[in-house]
Design a protein around this motif. Structure first.
Motif, short mmCIF file in Angstrom:
data_model
loop_
_atom_site.label_atom_id
_atom_site.label_comp_id
_atom_site.label_asym_id
_atom_site.label_seq_id
_atom_site.Cartn_x
_atom_site.Cartn_y
_atom_site.Cartn_z
N SER A 116 0.82 -1.22 0.00
CA SER A 116 0.00 0.00 0.00
C SER A 116 0.85 1.27 0.00
CB SER A 116 -0.93 0.00 1.22
OG SER A 116 -0.15 -0.03 2.41
N LEU B 153 -0.02 4.62 -1.62
CA LEU B 153 -1.03 5.52 -1.05
C LEU B 153 -0.40 6.60 -0.17
CD1 LEU B 153 -3.78 2.94 -0.04
CD2 LEU B 153 -3.84 4.56 -1.94
N LYS C 101 -5.11 3.40 7.17
CA LYS C 101 -4.48 2.07 7.17
C LYS C 101 -4.23 1.66 8.62
CE LYS C 101 -1.38 3.80 4.31
NZ LYS C 101 -0.07 3.93 3.70
N ILE D 169 -5.13 -1.47 4.26
CA ILE D 169 -6.14 -0.42 4.11
C ILE D 169 -7.40 -0.82 4.89
CG2 ILE D 169 -7.60 0.79 2.43
CD1 ILE D 169 -5.45 0.01 0.29
N VAL E 84 -11.20 -0.99 5.61
CA VAL E 84 -12.46 -0.84 4.88
C VAL E 84 -13.62 -1.30 5.76
CG1 VAL E 84 -11.50 -1.12 2.54
CG2 VAL E 84 -12.24 -3.15 3.84
N GLN F 196 -15.67 -0.10 1.51
CA GLN F 196 -15.36 1.31 1.31
C GLN F 196 -14.30 1.75 2.32
OE1 GLN F 196 -18.15 4.81 -0.05
NE2 GLN F 196 -18.40 4.50 2.13
N THR F 197 -13.36 2.53 1.86
CA THR F 197 -12.34 3.07 2.77
C THR F 197 -12.95 4.22 3.55
OG1 THR F 197 -11.56 4.72 1.18
CG2 THR F 197 -10.56 2.52 1.03
N ALA G 91 -11.69 -0.72 -1.69
CA ALA G 91 -10.49 -1.58 -1.78
C ALA G 91 -10.87 -2.99 -1.33
CB ALA G 91 -9.38 -1.01 -0.89
N VAL H 102 -6.30 -5.26 2.21
CA VAL H 102 -7.20 -4.61 3.17
C VAL H 102 -7.30 -5.35 4.51
CG1 VAL H 102 -8.64 -3.69 1.30
CG2 VAL H 102 -9.36 -5.80 2.48
N HIS I 209 -14.56 -9.86 -1.92
CA HIS I 209 -14.35 -8.42 -1.77
C HIS I 209 -14.61 -7.69 -3.09
CE1 HIS I 209 -11.38 -8.69 1.89
NE2 HIS I 209 -12.62 -9.04 2.20
N ALA J 198 -17.39 -4.84 -3.60
CA ALA J 198 -16.94 -3.48 -3.97
C ALA J 198 -17.63 -3.04 -5.26
CB ALA J 198 -15.42 -3.46 -4.13
#
Ligand code: FAD
Length: 234
Positions: A83, A86, A93, A99, A101, A106-107, A114, A119, A142, A146
């Motif tokens: 990651s 980013l 994170k 990450i 979520v 959704q982040t 993601a 994640v 996932h 998503a």
């Protein structure tokens, strides 16, 4: 491990360097890892446990054996979330770099999604605790969730993590999730035929070696939201 198993009757020597006590320890737990360790050791694979690789030194400073590099590459993949790209963004994170979520993948930034190995997501079997799960089936689930949410079709993740592989002609199946608090219930370093992990008296994960479809059936039960008590599993 699959590469080591495949090469065990082909390569002159195979060494596995692993920073944990058992292979697959973080993903599948010590029971599965211990069973795999024994299986591969019986085929002559050498393990260097609780060690980290810093350098490959060949003859005159050159690694001439191309196979050595081939085997090492996958072992290094997937260990740390990739990651770094980013950096400089405000996407949240965890400490490992995964990450964060929610159940819609959704982040913390609206409309930024993601999924997959990179994640950490809320795991129903762990009462919503966040975890990173590196299984192909999880990454696919996932991706699907998503996509639904990107298309504004509100959908939350509902899945039971499932891992499968084959090694030396034997199948390894693993369903559910073993978190920090889960404890192995059956056997140690063996999967004959199955091992369970529990939290607060209920099964959160099960693993089996060459004992199908036990774990698939357990996954189905967990998927339906039913609980399996420690006593029932035993
Ligand atoms: C050796 C090995 C064996 C495995 N065996 C099993 C198994 O038997 N069963 C099982 O269920 N799971 C297994 N897994 C885990 C499984 O492969 C992963 O969980 C799954 O592939 C995760 O999917 P993903 O899409 O999140 O990541 P990946 O499949 O790793 O895909 C990520 C992609 O993104 C690309 N990428 C990375 N960074 C960037 C960037 N900055 N820009 C553009 N592209 C980028 C990468 O090149 C890669 O193509 C194994 C993994 C490994 C490494």
């Amino acid at each position: 491990m699959e590469a080591a198993a495949f090469l065990s009757d082909k390569a002159a020597a195979i060494s596995v360097v692993e920073k944990h006590e058992f292979p697959f320890q973080k993903t599948l737990g010590p029971q599965v890892g211990g069973a795999v360790l024994k299986m591969l050791q019986s085929k002559g694979v050498k393990f260097y446990m609780k060690k980290e690789l810093h350098e490959l030194k060949g003859k005159d400073g050159k690694v001439s054996h191309s196979l050595a590099a081939f085997v090492l590459t996958p072992f290094l993949a997937g260990v740390t979330p990739n990651s770094a790209f980013l950096k400089g963004t405000s996407i949240a994170k965890d400490n490992s770099g995964a990450i964060l979520v929610d159940l819609r993948m959704q982040t913390n930034i609206p409309n930024v999604f993601a999924g997959g190995d990179v994640v950490s997501f809320p795991v129903a079997l762990l009462n919503g605790d966040h975890s990173s799960i590196h299984h192909q089936q999880v990454a696919e689930a996932h991706g699907s969730i998503a996509a639904f949410n990107m298309l504004k079709k509100q959908k939350e993740l509902h899945t039971v993590p499932f891992f499968w592989t084959t090694m030396l002609g034997r199948s390894i199946h693993y369903a559910g999730r073993m978190g920090q608090r889960e404890r192995g219930m059956k056997g140690h370093n063996s999967l004959h035929p199955s091992a369970f992990y529990s939290r607060d008296g209920f099964v959160t994960a099960a693993a089996s070696l060459n004992c199908d479809p036990t774990v698939s059936l357990i996954a189905e039960v967990l998927y339906l939201g039913k609980k399996i008590s420690k006593e029932e599993a035993e």
